[in-house]
Design an enzyme around this catalytic site. Structure first.
Site, PDB file in Angstrom:
ATOM      1  CG  ASP A 152      25.067  -3.191 -47.885  1.00  0.00           C
ATOM      2  OD1 ASP A 152      26.246  -3.601 -48.025  1.00  0.00           O
ATOM      3  OD2 ASP A 152      24.542  -2.386 -48.678  1.00  0.00           O
TER       4      ASP A 152
ATOM      5  CE  LYS B 175      21.331  -3.136 -43.123  1.00  0.00           C
ATOM      6  NZ  LYS B 175      20.829  -3.651 -44.420  1.00  0.00           N
TER       7      LYS B 175
END
Length: 222
Positions: free
Chosen positions: A150, A132
């Site tokens: 997220d 991420k």
């Protein structure tokens, strides 16, 4: 809205509906921005590492004075781990994060000439950097059409449902397959901001949702 049923999964929108969803996001906010503050690719990388399990607002509060004096890996090493811990002590897990920031700064100097690398594999090789984080840096710093998943994006993608998946990676890969090319650069920003401010975890504000007629979330509040 025409839909198709994913194999052993929820009904997902067809290509035309997906395109309309992102057309509306684009019309409402043509140039969405991430909310972490930074001054260059290095400080962006540090900010994203610090943001794990923390709010962007909380990270910004700590990094504003930090980045005013520390904006390169070399300056970070000179600043030192002890002073860094003190500077970011209001952020969760600050001790381990400080250790990672010092370590990644050292590796940037030793392996990449002090520059932030431009590939996911190289970024993920740095301490404290996962997929991420790498995707955020690639997207914001270098304009790559990556999708950083997220908790907000994960929730929205499963609620609509847009690209349902049981893991962040499954959602990311699902979105990569369906988001129209013109919208890929900003897709994750639109979905993250939508989840943060409209499609909230406890009570989605469906009355303010610009795609509520296209959403198939069973617990809609409208």
């Amino acid at each position: 809205m025409r839909t198709r049923r994913a194999r052993k999964g929820p009904v997902v929108p067809d290509a035309a509906t997906v395109a309309e969803i992102f057309r509306r996001f684009h019309a409402a906010n043509p140039e969405p921005k991430g909310e972490l503050e930074y001054v260059n690719p290095y400080t962006l990388l540090v900010a994203v590492v610090l943001s794990a399990q923390a709010t962007d607002a909380g990270v910004n509060k700590a990094t504003r004075p930090l980045f005013a004096v520390v904006d390169t890996p070399q300056k970070m090493l000179a600043f030192g781990e002890e002073r860094l811990r003190d500077a970011i002590k209001t952020i969760g897990l600050y001790r381990n994060k400080a250790k990672n920031v010092i370590a990644l700064s050292q590796q940037l100097i030793e392996r990449f000439g002090g520059e932030v690398p431009r590939t996911r594999e190289e970024l993920e090789s740095l301490p404290g950097v996962g997929r991420k984080t790498a995707n955020v840096v690639l997207n914001i710093a270098f304009g790559a059409p990556t999708i950083a998943v997220d908790t907000h994006l994960f929730r929205v993608a499963n609620r609509i449902p847009l690209a349902p998946g049981k893991t962040p990676l499954a959602v990311e890969l699902g979105l990569e397959k369906i988001v129209p090319e013109p919208y890929r650069r900003h897709a994750h920003h639109w979905l993250i901001l939508h989840g943060r401010y409209v499609c909230k975890a406890r009570k989605p504000d469906c009355g303010r949702c610009i795609i509520n007629d296209l959403c198939r979330y069973e617990a809609k509040t409208i």
